[in-house]
Design an enzyme around this catalytic site. Structure first.
Site, PDB file in Angstrom:
ATOM      1  N   LEU A 169       6.671   4.225  -0.733  1.00 19.89           N
ATOM      2  CA  LEU A 169       5.234   4.317  -0.487  1.00 19.89           C
ATOM      3  C   LEU A 169       4.699   2.899  -0.364  1.00 19.89           C
ATOM      4  O   LEU A 169       5.120   1.999  -1.090  1.00 19.89           O
ATOM      5  CB  LEU A 169       4.523   5.035  -1.639  1.00 19.89           C
ATOM      6  CG  LEU A 169       4.682   6.554  -1.736  1.00 19.89           C
ATOM      7  CD1 LEU A 169       4.141   7.052  -3.072  1.00 19.89           C
ATOM      8  CD2 LEU A 169       3.976   7.253  -0.590  1.00 19.89           C
ATOM      9  N   ASP A 170       3.748   2.683   0.559  1.00 19.19           N
ATOM     10  CA  ASP A 170       3.112   1.376   0.679  1.00 19.19           C
ATOM     11  C   ASP A 170       2.426   1.001  -0.628  1.00 19.19           C
ATOM     12  O   ASP A 170       2.073   1.869  -1.435  1.00 19.19           O
ATOM     13  CB  ASP A 170       2.079   1.386   1.808  1.00 19.19           C
ATOM     14  CG  ASP A 170       2.719   1.480   3.187  1.00 19.19           C
ATOM     15  OD1 ASP A 170       3.930   1.189   3.299  1.00 19.19           O
ATOM     16  OD2 ASP A 170       2.004   1.840   4.146  1.00 19.19           O
ATOM     17  N   ASN A 171       2.196  -0.285  -0.814  1.00 20.20           N
ATOM     18  CA  ASN A 171       1.486  -0.746  -2.019  1.00 20.20           C
ATOM     19  C   ASN A 171       0.147  -0.048  -2.186  1.00 20.20           C
ATOM     20  O   ASN A 171      -0.254   0.302  -3.304  1.00 20.20           O
ATOM     21  CB  ASN A 171       1.270  -2.256  -1.948  1.00 20.20           C
ATOM     22  CG  ASN A 171       2.565  -3.042  -2.113  1.00 20.20           C
ATOM     23  OD1 ASN A 171       3.651  -2.497  -1.963  1.00 20.20           O
ATOM     24  ND2 ASN A 171       2.451  -4.311  -2.420  1.00 20.20           N
TER      25      ASN A 171
END
Length: 311
Positions: free
Chosen positions: A45-47
């Protein structure tokens, strides 16, 4: 060979990743919390994103590929009328456009219907995909744009949750490899005003839905100790909910663990993967995956495919 530090634990943790940290940082924090020898996550998952990040401990890492391949569900928040260089709120606004007149929920849902089905999606430049060993996001930060091969994805369901002014929220059920940032941008272009992602939350991975936050896990640890944390782990076979189950005797299980095949009934098709369960009294113990094959004599057998280390 150095001995692994930490506890030998096997299981799957459904972690609620907080915003602002990478998936790998969340993995390392969970690994420390559980004092685990071995751990891996199943799909970054992206930050910016939050939500369901399955963490595989121990022998569960052998099954992580099945979770990577599972369908995903997300709730996405977008801002209409703007585009950023990254496609999300972490980037700089590069374009502003007026929203269409008389835009309403009915028109948006009608446009959503156009995005359903199998299609080609071009990954964004700001992604961890690599080209000639270099992550695309590093090239993007240098102001470079390179051609990216489109990838086949499927949008299974796309539902409008709310719409007010510039704010749009939707739920998407999609195949692996789908970039929701790109989907949000594409929706914005179809609306004629542009859009970027302001928040993203993963709510499902395959059949998995419930999840634990770090604060919940820390509270459990404080109140119940490590045994309480271990109760949060799911059995390994839950990663394979749609696989056929084959129960074998202890003697047959031993033969499989020694690399031998065993005969099975003809109710399976050749090439079928099956969850192998060993009978132990009234209990059944999952010990790996097998694959159905047919011998030259026409006999149906199961071959060991991916077995767990139970030592």
């Amino acid at each position: 060979m150095s001995k692994l530090r930490g506890r030998r634990i096997d299981g799957i943790l459904l972690l609620d990743k907080p915003t602002g940290i990478s998936s790998n940082a969340a993995l390392q924090q969970a690994k420390r919390l559980f004092q685990a020898q071995k751990a891996g996550h199943t799909g970054s998952l992206d930050n910016l994103a939050t939500g369901l990040l399955p963490i595989c401990f121990g022998e569960a890492t052998k099954l992580s590929g099945f979770l990577l391949a599972a369908d995903k569900g997300y709730i996405a928040d977008c801002r209409l009328g703007y585009n950023t260089d990254t496609g999300d709120a972490e980037g700089q606004i590069i374009q502003q456009r007026a929203l269409p007149e008389l835009l309403d929920a009915e028109k948006i849902q009608a446009i959503f219907a156009e995005f359903l089905g199998i299609q080609q999606q071009i990954p964004p430049m700001y992604s961890a995909l690599k080209q000639q060993g270099q992550p695309l996001y590093k090239l993007a930060r240098q102001g470079k744009t390179v051609a990216r091969a489109p990838r086949t994805i499927e949008i299974i369901a796309l539902t409008l949750l709310s719409f007010s002014g510039e704010q749009l929220q939707f739920h998407v059920h999609c195949s692996k490899g789908t970039y929701v940032r790109t989907l949000a941008e594409d929706i914005g272009e179809r609306l004629g005003c542009g859009a970027y992602l302001t928040a993203l939350r993963r709510v499902t991975v395959g059949d998995y839905r419930e999840m634990y936050s770090f604060s919940q896990l820390e509270s459990i640890l404080q109140a119940q100790g490590m045994s309480g944390l271990d109760q949060c782990l799911l059995p390994l076979e839950t990663a394979l909910p749609h696989f056929a189950v084959l129960c074998v005797s202890p003697a047959e299980a031993l033969r499989l663990t020694q690399g031998q095949r065993i005969a099975v009934e003809t109710c399976y098709c050749a090439g079928t993967s099956v969850c192998l369960h060993r009978e132990e009294g009234e209990n059944r113990v999952f010990f790996g995956l097998g694959e159905i094959a047919v011998t030259e004599e026409g006999e149906y057998v199961v071959m060991p495919k991916r077995l767990l280390n139970e030592a």
